[in-house]
Design a protein around this motif. Structure first.
Motif, PDB file in Angstrom:
ATOM      1  N   ARG A 168       1.181  -1.116  -0.129  1.00  0.00           N
ATOM      2  CA  ARG A 168       0.398  -0.136   0.099  1.00  0.00           C
ATOM      3  C   ARG A 168       1.054   1.258  -0.260  1.00  0.00           C
ATOM      4  N   TYR A 169       0.542   2.147  -1.166  1.00  0.00           N
ATOM      5  CA  TYR A 169       1.400   3.569  -1.279  1.00  0.00           C
ATOM      6  C   TYR A 169       0.999   4.378  -0.594  1.00  0.00           C
ATOM      7  N   GLY A 170       1.251   5.367   0.054  1.00  0.00           N
ATOM      8  CA  GLY A 170       0.431   6.334   0.554  1.00  0.00           C
ATOM      9  C   GLY A 170       1.550   7.652   0.685  1.00  0.00           C
ATOM     10  N   LYS A 171       1.124   9.007   1.241  1.00  0.00           N
ATOM     11  CA  LYS A 171       1.398   9.978   0.294  1.00  0.00           C
ATOM     12  C   LYS A 171       1.045  11.950   1.605  1.00  0.00           C
ATOM     13  N   PHE A 172       1.990  12.198   2.120  1.00  0.00           N
ATOM     14  CA  PHE A 172       0.866  13.296   3.177  1.00  0.00           C
ATOM     15  C   PHE A 172       1.716  14.306   3.250  1.00  0.00           C
ATOM     16  N   ASP A 192      18.201  20.230  16.442  1.00  0.00           N
ATOM     17  CA  ASP A 192      18.517  22.065  17.235  1.00  0.00           C
ATOM     18  C   ASP A 192      16.898  22.634  17.521  1.00  0.00           C
ATOM     19  N   GLY A 193      15.877  21.374  17.010  1.00  0.00           N
ATOM     20  CA  GLY A 193      14.454  22.126  17.711  1.00  0.00           C
ATOM     21  C   GLY A 193      14.015  23.323  15.904  1.00  0.00           C
ATOM     22  N   SER A 194      14.698  23.472  15.114  1.00  0.00           N
ATOM     23  CA  SER A 194      14.215  23.996  14.061  1.00  0.00           C
ATOM     24  C   SER A 194      13.115  22.924  13.110  1.00  0.00           C
ATOM     25  N   LEU A 195      12.316  23.553  12.596  1.00  0.00           N
ATOM     26  CA  LEU A 195      11.802  23.160  11.550  1.00  0.00           C
ATOM     27  C   LEU A 195      11.065  22.542  10.181  1.00  0.00           C
ATOM     28  N   LEU A 196      11.084  21.484   9.795  1.00  0.00           N
ATOM     29  CA  LEU A 196      11.384  21.407   8.170  1.00  0.00           C
ATOM     30  C   LEU A 196       9.510  20.725   8.024  1.00  0.00           C
ATOM     31  N   ALA A 197       9.375  21.363   7.051  1.00  0.00           N
ATOM     32  CA  ALA A 197       8.196  21.334   5.932  1.00  0.00           C
ATOM     33  C   ALA A 197       8.676  19.969   5.145  1.00  0.00           C
ATOM     34  N   VAL A 198       8.395  19.524   5.121  1.00  0.00           N
ATOM     35  CA  VAL A 198       8.397  17.653   4.144  1.00  0.00           C
ATOM     36  C   VAL A 198       7.401  17.152   3.850  1.00  0.00           C
ATOM     37  N   GLU A 199       7.012  16.507   2.347  1.00  0.00           N
ATOM     38  CA  GLU A 199       6.605  15.588   1.834  1.00  0.00           C
ATOM     39  C   GLU A 199       6.945  14.173   1.719  1.00  0.00           C
ATOM     40  N   VAL A 200       5.989  13.037   2.940  1.00  0.00           N
ATOM     41  CA  VAL A 200       6.636  11.726   2.725  1.00  0.00           C
ATOM     42  C   VAL A 200       5.634  10.821   2.363  1.00  0.00           C
ATOM     43  N   SER A 201       5.480   9.564   1.725  1.00  0.00           N
ATOM     44  CA  SER A 201       6.345   9.070   0.959  1.00  0.00           C
ATOM     45  C   SER A 201       5.810   7.480   1.937  1.00  0.00           C
ATOM     46  N   THR A 202       5.132   6.664   1.456  1.00  0.00           N
ATOM     47  CA  THR A 202       5.038   5.643   2.221  1.00  0.00           C
ATOM     48  C   THR A 202       4.813   4.465   1.394  1.00  0.00           C
ATOM     49  N   MET A 203       5.506   2.797   1.330  1.00  0.00           N
ATOM     50  CA  MET A 203       4.814   1.733   1.701  1.00  0.00           C
ATOM     51  C   MET A 203       4.957   0.866   2.332  1.00  0.00           C
ATOM     52  N   SER A 244      11.286  11.113   3.109  1.00  0.00           N
ATOM     53  CA  SER A 244      11.290  12.516   3.129  1.00  0.00           C
ATOM     54  C   SER A 244      11.700  13.843   2.440  1.00  0.00           C
ATOM     55  N   ARG A 245      11.054  14.187   1.684  1.00  0.00           N
ATOM     56  CA  ARG A 245      11.713  15.316   0.884  1.00  0.00           C
ATOM     57  C   ARG A 245      11.125  16.569   1.656  1.00  0.00           C
ATOM     58  N   ASP A 246      12.114  17.505   1.780  1.00  0.00           N
ATOM     59  CA  ASP A 246      12.572  19.244   2.296  1.00  0.00           C
ATOM     60  C   ASP A 246      11.500  19.765   1.532  1.00  0.00           C
ATOM     61  N   VAL A 247      10.311  20.232   1.781  1.00  0.00           N
ATOM     62  CA  VAL A 247       9.614  21.643   0.872  1.00  0.00           C
ATOM     63  C   VAL A 247       9.332  22.608   1.052  1.00  0.00           C
ATOM     64  N   THR A 248      10.794  22.442   2.187  1.00  0.00           N
ATOM     65  CA  THR A 248      10.479  24.012   3.130  1.00  0.00           C
ATOM     66  C   THR A 248      10.719  25.906   2.298  1.00  0.00           C
TER      67      THR A 248
END
Length: 716
Positions: free
Chosen positions: A418-422, A430-441, A455-459
């Motif tokens: 089962r493939y997913g993406k969110f 260090d506490g900083s945040l990254l916006a990511v898109e996660v693909s799963t299988m 995980s792909r960095d989309v910040t």
């Protein structure tokens, strides 16, 4: 440095070489299901065909039974009527011969009728009337009163008929016996050919019911005799007495349609209107007479054996389907055992494909408990940690975008293939945040479910999207502000136009008033009447009132356009609102407004200033468009559903043209009526109602004019 080999070597059983595609159990299952469905469809088709043949056979037998019964009854009834008609014909001929030799004596007529009565075992006896319908001769006549049938329809038909013809009546109650009967009558002619009365006899409904009693109709069968107009003459069922329905013409639509198709006889199936029992019926016309025999057998009773056959066939199909399902399950299980030896290779291939698909991003592997069992160096660099630091950590420690409940729903349970993406947010060390898109299988390795993730960095992309959205919002606000400024400028232009000409008119009226003051002692020229100072001043006041009304409407429209969607309402005295609204009107026309109070409500929740403005516009329009000698009605009432105060303005004007009604409440909408203005009044009224959460609508007045209704909600 290339880290792919090191990463892949850390997970046992993973080989980056291409592997054959795994066998798919679903394909064989689909084939088995398809074969089962085709076989089952074949069995069902044959079963339905068999049921159809059986049903047709049952229906044919029932149709034959009802047809035989109906034809037997119609022949019996037809022969009875033929015999009665023969007696009427003979007795009538004898009586007409006696009339040619003068008036026969009562004894001779009585003797003649008694001789012919022997042919009438089924009838109630022969009777003779005079030309006015009085029954003169016959059996069973009452001694205490005179019986007259001159008002009967069959008497009128006999008087109007020419030639040798039998007249048959609709079912009626006999004035001699009191029973329901059908009358058979023939015309009697005097020696000169004129109408001399009728000779008639009666067949009672009881006679037909006794005839019907000899027929076996089953438990819910029915037989009835009806005239050509479908009035019931007699009826028999096994449920009880049907005498109360005699004379009724209530029949099913199916019977009327069948009669139109085949007037002499035919079959139909329908629920009987008198008892709502569905029957298989056959109807037959009784010879040349306007009578129909209808025989019906209960459809449920006649088809009981067929329905039992249908149940047995359904059970047989269920048994066959269960057997087919069991055999298919055994075949599928055997095939599954044959391919188990291939699953290890297939699992390794799935894992290799997942790694190859996500190796360019931050790859990490999570078990069913949500903990990291393997990570790539790219993922470690993304979070600012080493592989050793990340192994064994729970995803909740570095995924900051979702709650624990949402994480559990997204990552578990793990379903292989089962493939997913969110979208989510990862937290760095260090506490900083990254916006990511996660693909799963999801994969299954050595019986353990694992979730391969990338995980792909989309910040940067998210930041650009937010900036773009902010620019769009700013542009929309700028456009809205520009439109609002344009609307304000338009209202200023309208205000200038509305005021300029009335001010000129007011100036002229005031100059006329000044001239009238100067000439008030000077007599008017010959042939002219003095207009007077008061008239001039009044005209000036009227013009100034127009200016004030235009200013109010223009300023109110400007304010309402800038108002919020809702306003703050307060309890307001309704009578005070009405008095203030009337005070805003032209004094010369104010007396034409008549108040009709149909509500005991004293106070209502509203913004009084806005509602007063709406009422003033509606009343002003009604006075302007109505003839000068007519009243305008302001009606106050209540509404329970919804709970509201209702204000209605009724005029007797020409009404609103149909072409204007769809855009009546739009700003600038006006009709071709010659009344000055810029179409702001009804726009203001509609806007006031929107701000109150209410509504305004237009309804026609009777016989002419319009009704504008304001609905002010009072539900808090």
């Amino acid at each position: 440095m290339n880290t792919t080999p090191a990463f892949s070597d850390t997970i046992p059983g993973v080989h980056l070489a291409a592997t054959p595609a795994p066998a798919r159990p679903g394909r064989l299952l689909a084939k088995l299901v398809l074969v089962n469905l085709l076989l089952l469809a074949l069995f069902i088709g044959l079963s339905l065909l068999s049921l159809r043949w059986s049903l047709q056979s049952h229906l044919a037998r029932t149709d034959a039974a009802t047809t035989n019964l109906a034809r037997t009854l119609q022949q019996n009834i037809g022969s009875t009527i033929d015999k009665l008609d023969l007696a009427l014909r003979l007795a009538g001929h004898v009586h007409e011969e006696r009339l040619q030799h003068g008036h026969p004596s009562a004894g001779d007529v009585k003797q003649s009728l008694a001789e012919h009565q022997r042919l009438l075992a089924e009838g109630e006896g022969l009777r003779i009337t005079d030309a006015q319908g009085q029954v003169l001769h016959g059996a069973g006549l009452p001694l205490s009163r005179i019986v007259n049938v001159g008002d009967r329809a069959y008497f009128a038909q006999a008087r109007a008929v020419t030639g040798d013809r039998l007249i048959m009546s609709e079912p009626l109650q006999s004035r001699i016996s009191g029973r329901w009967v059908v009358v058979l009558a023939r015309r009697l002619s005097a020696p000169d050919g004129s109408f001399a009365g009728i000779i008639y006899t009666s067949l009672s409904s009881r006679h037909f019911e006794q005839l019907f009693a000899s027929i076996d109709l089953g438990e819910h069968g029915a037989v009835s005799l009806r005239t050509a107009s479908m009035r019931l003459v007699a009826r028999r069922t096994t449920q009880g007495d049907n005498a109360s329905a005699i004379g009724s013409d209530k029949v099913s639509t199916e019977l009327r349609q069948a009669l139109r198709r085949s007037p002499q006889g035919g079959n139909y199936t329908a629920p009987t209107t008198l008892d709502n029992i569905e029957r298989i019926n056959h109807y037959e016309r009784v010879g040349r007479y306007p009578l129909y025999v209808v025989v019906g057998l209960d459809a449920g009773e006649q088809l009981a054996s067929w329905r039992l056959q249908r149940v047995h066939l359904g059970l047989y199909l269920l048994i066959v389907a269960a057997a087919m399902l069991g055999c298919s399950a055994l075949i599928y299980r055997s095939w599954r055992r044959d391919i188990q030896s291939q699953q290890a290779t297939v699992q390794a291939g799935q894992r290799s494909q997942a790694l190859l698909r996500t190796s360019s991003d931050g790859v990490h592997v999570i078990n069913a408990q949500g903990r990291l069992v393997e990570v790539s160096d790219t993922f470690g660099a993304m979070l600012g940690a080493t592989r050793e630091q990340l192994l064994g950590t729970h995803l909740g420690q570095w995924d900051a975008g979702l709650s624990t409940k949402d994480l559990t729903a997204l990552y578990t349970p793990i379903e292989p293939n089962r493939y997913g993406k969110f979208s989510s947010v990862h937290r760095r060390v260090d506490g900083s945040l990254l916006a990511v898109e996660v693909s799963t299988m999801g994969v299954l390795l050595d019986g353990e479910p694992l979730l391969f993730c990338a995980s792909r960095d989309v910040t940067d992309r998210k930041t650009a999207a937010r900036e773009h959205a902010a620019r769009l919002v700013a542009e929309q606000q700028a456009r809205a502000l520009s439109e609002r400024v344009s609307e304000r400028e338009e209202f200023v232009r309208i205000l200038a136009h509305e005021v300029r000409q009335p001010l000129n008119n007011a100036s002229a009226a005031l100059q006329g008033a000044r001239a009238a003051l100067a000439d008030r002692h000077r007599p008017p020229p010959a042939g002219q009447e003095s207009t007077g100072v008061a008239d001039a001043v009044q005209r000036a006041q009227s013009v100034i009132g127009q200016i004030v009304a235009s200013l109010n409407n223009t300023l109110a429209a400007t304010a309402l356009l800038a108002s919020p969607d809702r306003i703050e309402c307060h309890d307001t005295d309704v009578d005070t609102l009405i008095e203030l609204s009337l005070g805003d009107l032209d004094p010369q026309a104010r007396h034409r407004v008549r108040i009709v109070r149909q509500s005991a409500t004293r106070t209502a929740s509203m913004d009084m200033g806005l509602v007063r403005l709406a009422l003033r516009n509606l009343l002003g329009n009604a006075l302007a468009y109505s003839p000068p000698d007519t009243d305008v009605v302001l009606r106050v009432s209540d509404s329970d559903d919804p709970l509201a105060l209702v204000l209605e303005v009724l005029d007797q004007g020409p009404g609103v043209p149909a072409s204007l009604q769809p855009r009546l409440f739009e700003r600038g909408a006006r009709g071709d009526n010659g009344v000055p203005g810029h179409g702001l009044g009804l726009f203001i009224v509609q806007r006031v109602m929107v701000l109150h959460g209410g509504m305004v609508d237009l309804r026609p007045n009777t016989p002419q004019g319009s009704i504008f209704r304001l609905l002010l909600p009072q539900d808090g």
